[in-house]
Design an enzyme around this catalytic site. Structure first.
Site, PDB file in Angstrom:
ATOM      1  CG  HIS A 328      46.578  36.950  44.656  1.00  0.00           C
ATOM      2  ND1 HIS A 328      46.451  37.290  43.595  1.00  0.00           N
ATOM      3  CD2 HIS A 328      45.937  38.328  45.286  1.00  0.00           C
ATOM      4  CE1 HIS A 328      46.206  38.342  43.009  1.00  0.00           C
ATOM      5  NE2 HIS A 328      45.159  38.570  43.412  1.00  0.00           N
ATOM      6  CD  GLU A 342      46.155  41.856  45.767  1.00  0.00           C
ATOM      7  OE1 GLU A 342      46.416  41.030  44.704  1.00  0.00           O
ATOM      8  OE2 GLU A 342      44.646  41.519  45.751  1.00  0.00           O
ATOM      9  CG  HIS A 395      41.688  40.344  45.605  1.00  0.00           C
ATOM     10  ND1 HIS A 395      42.422  39.930  44.725  1.00  0.00           N
ATOM     11  CD2 HIS A 395      40.763  39.266  45.732  1.00  0.00           C
ATOM     12  CE1 HIS A 395      42.302  38.714  44.211  1.00  0.00           C
ATOM     13  NE2 HIS A 395      40.752  37.848  45.324  1.00  0.00           N
ATOM     14  CD  GLU A 461      40.424  44.630  43.528  1.00  0.00           C
ATOM     15  OE1 GLU A 461      41.852  44.612  44.039  1.00  0.00           O
ATOM     16  OE2 GLU A 461      41.139  44.046  42.236  1.00  0.00           O
TER      17      GLU A 461
HETATM   18 ZN   LIG Z   1      44.315  40.733  44.004  1.00  0.00          ZN
END
Ligand SMILES: [Zn+2]
Length: 498
Positions: A328, A342, A395, A461
């Site tokens: 992102h 995030e 992420h 993650e």
């Molecule tokens: Zn993400």
């Protein structure tokens, strides 16, 4: 009973964690001594059981040492160093241990005095001397004592570092190393080239070292240059490859150690590279990564090559190119929850990981280093352009149910499936133990960046920003520090196990 099971579990865990690095780590040895004289002796002892002939240069006369290596190689002799005024203690012992009978001194009485000659003769050694009015003439005179060769190496007489990395190759080929200065081609060198009918020259150094005019006067010259001594050494290693089963490394600013290192590298037909005192320079990392080198001998003590360099040389991640993609960015905040964006977590973790892997010896390329945005395709392209060895996308997760929590690692099977899984399996448990989060395991999914990246690639993650438990962990700087260290260790172990 419970105690026994605990013990066995502990043992099993330790074996799982530590076995790969013990068996697959790079091997590094150091040849050292209390001073340059002892370093040279200990280096010679590593390469020669006995050395009936040795070549001796003054320990403070680097210009004399430049041309010594190819000559010494032809004599089957190591290059040793002495004080100018008197024989240094380690050298005297070394000559006895090496059962030396003949010594050839390179240089005039200013670099090695007649008193040294007297001391050598008192040891029943036969002594001869090759000298010249200056360093240029000395190099030419040394070349006269060598067999004729079709080519010669030409370097600036004041830039010894340029000559060091080419010395093993020059020695192996029988090429003398000749000197010139920044002003132009020296007459001593021009005459030698003519008299020996040398047909080709290898010029080491840029135009500041050997200018265009000098270059054009040389027979069929090719130039090897770089922005600094490390780039020059790397370029030499690429252009004139030697064996890579044992790579010698010495400090880029310690000619005395380098002369000894070049001498043994020549004898063993191996590559010689240079390093900074505190860290392996990027250009050298690249060569090490590209040539898949894994065994190193460092010539010099901790005063020239610090322990950190040894640590980097031991790490299998040295010279590997790691692409780090913080997910992102900018207008794309990614998951949002518990006051966390995030994109910011991803960037913070990525920058910490960048610093740790760089410290470990890897070459790092980032998709972004600040709050900017790239499309997924651009991220994949950047990784491909970097010819990255692995791709790591970072992420954080989100779920409508705030009870969902934990850490997971994704891979995709489109390209490099086997190694992607291996990488994921190394990184996932270390993330979990670093963060103390729930272990959601290694999973497969066709996320764009890991699906279209052709190198081994994983998507991490780290935790759920929507989970109060995970969010409080992800807010902690120390937790993110531990996380970055854990990922870096997983990456190193992946390369270890390869
Ligand atoms: Zn993400």
């Amino acid at each position: 009973m419970r105690f026994d099971i605990k013990c066995m579990l502990l043992i099993a865990i330790s074996i799982c964690l530590y076995t790969p690095s013990v068996f697959a780590q790079h091997t590094v040895s150091r040849i050292e001594g209390s001073n340059r004289y002892e370093v040279a002796v200990n280096t010679a002892k590593r390469g020669w059981q006995e050395a009936p002939a040795v070549v001796l240069v003054g320990g403070d006369a680097y210009a004399d040492a430049l041309s010594a290596v190819p000559y010494a190689y032809q004599q089957g002799a190591p290059v040793l160093l002495t004080n100018a005024g008197s024989l240094s203690g380690p050298l005297k012992t070394g000559l006895q241990q090496l059962k030396t009978k003949r010594v050839t001194i390179l240089g005039g009485t200013a670099s090695i005095s007649e008193n040294v000659v007297k001391q050598l003769k008192a040891m029943n050694l036969s002594v001869s001397r090759i000298q010249g009015k200056n360093r240029y003439e000395l190099a030419a005179n040394v070349a006269k004592h060598m067999k004729s060769a079709s080519a010669a190496v030409v370097v600036n007489g004041s830039a010894y570092a340029d000559a060091v990395a080419i010395a093993p190759y020059a020695a192996k080929q029988g090429y003398p190393i000749l000197l010139t200065d920044a002003k132009g081609l020296r007459e001593e060198t021009a005459n030698l080239l003519k008299n020996k009918a040398v047909k080709r020259t290898i010029v080491i150094g840029g135009e500041a070292s050997i200018n265009k005019m000098a270059f054009q006067k040389l027979p069929s010259p090719v130039r090897i240059s770089g922005a600094n001594r490390y780039e020059v050494a790397a370029q030499i290693a690429k252009t004139y490859p030697m064996m890579t089963s044992q790579t010698f490394i010495s400090y880029g600013y310690a000619y005395a150690d380098a002369a000894a290192a070049a001498s043994i590298a020549a004898k063993q037909g191996q590559t010689l590279l240079l390093t900074d005192a505190q860290t392996v320079p990027d250009a050298i990392r690249k060569v090490i990564g590209a040539k898949q080198k894994s065994a190193f001998s460092v010539v010099g003590g901790t005063s020239t090559v610090q322990t950190n360099v040894i640590t980097q040389l031991k790490n299998a991640v040295l010279g590997e190119t790691i692409f780090i993609d913080p997910g992102h960015g900018a207008q794309d905040a990614g998951a949002i929850g518990n006051g966390l964006l995030e994109k910011n977590i991803n960037l913070e973790v990525a920058l910490k990981l960048q610093s740790r892997l760089n410290q470990a010896g890897a070459l790092i390329v980032m998709s972004r280093t600040s709050d900017t945005f790239d499309s997924l395709q651009t991220r994949v392209n950047k990784g491909a352009q970097a010819s990255a060895d692995i791709f790591i996308s970072i992420h954080a997760n989100a779920n409508d149910n705030s009870g969902a929590n934990g850490t997971e690692t994704y891979y995709d099977t489109t390209y490099a499936a086997t190694n992607s899984i291996k990488l994921a399996q190394q990184v996932q448990p270390r993330m979990v133990s670093a963060l103390g989060t729930k272990d959601r395991g290694v999973k497969t999914a066709g996320f764009y960046v890991i699906k279209y990246s052709r190198m081994p690639s994983i998507l991490l993650e780290t935790g759920f920003v929507t989970s109060p438990i995970d969010a409080s962990i992800l807010k902690s700087t120390t937790a993110k520090d531990r996380l970055a260290s854990g990922i870096a260790t997983g990456v190193s172990n992946y390369f270890d196990a390869k």
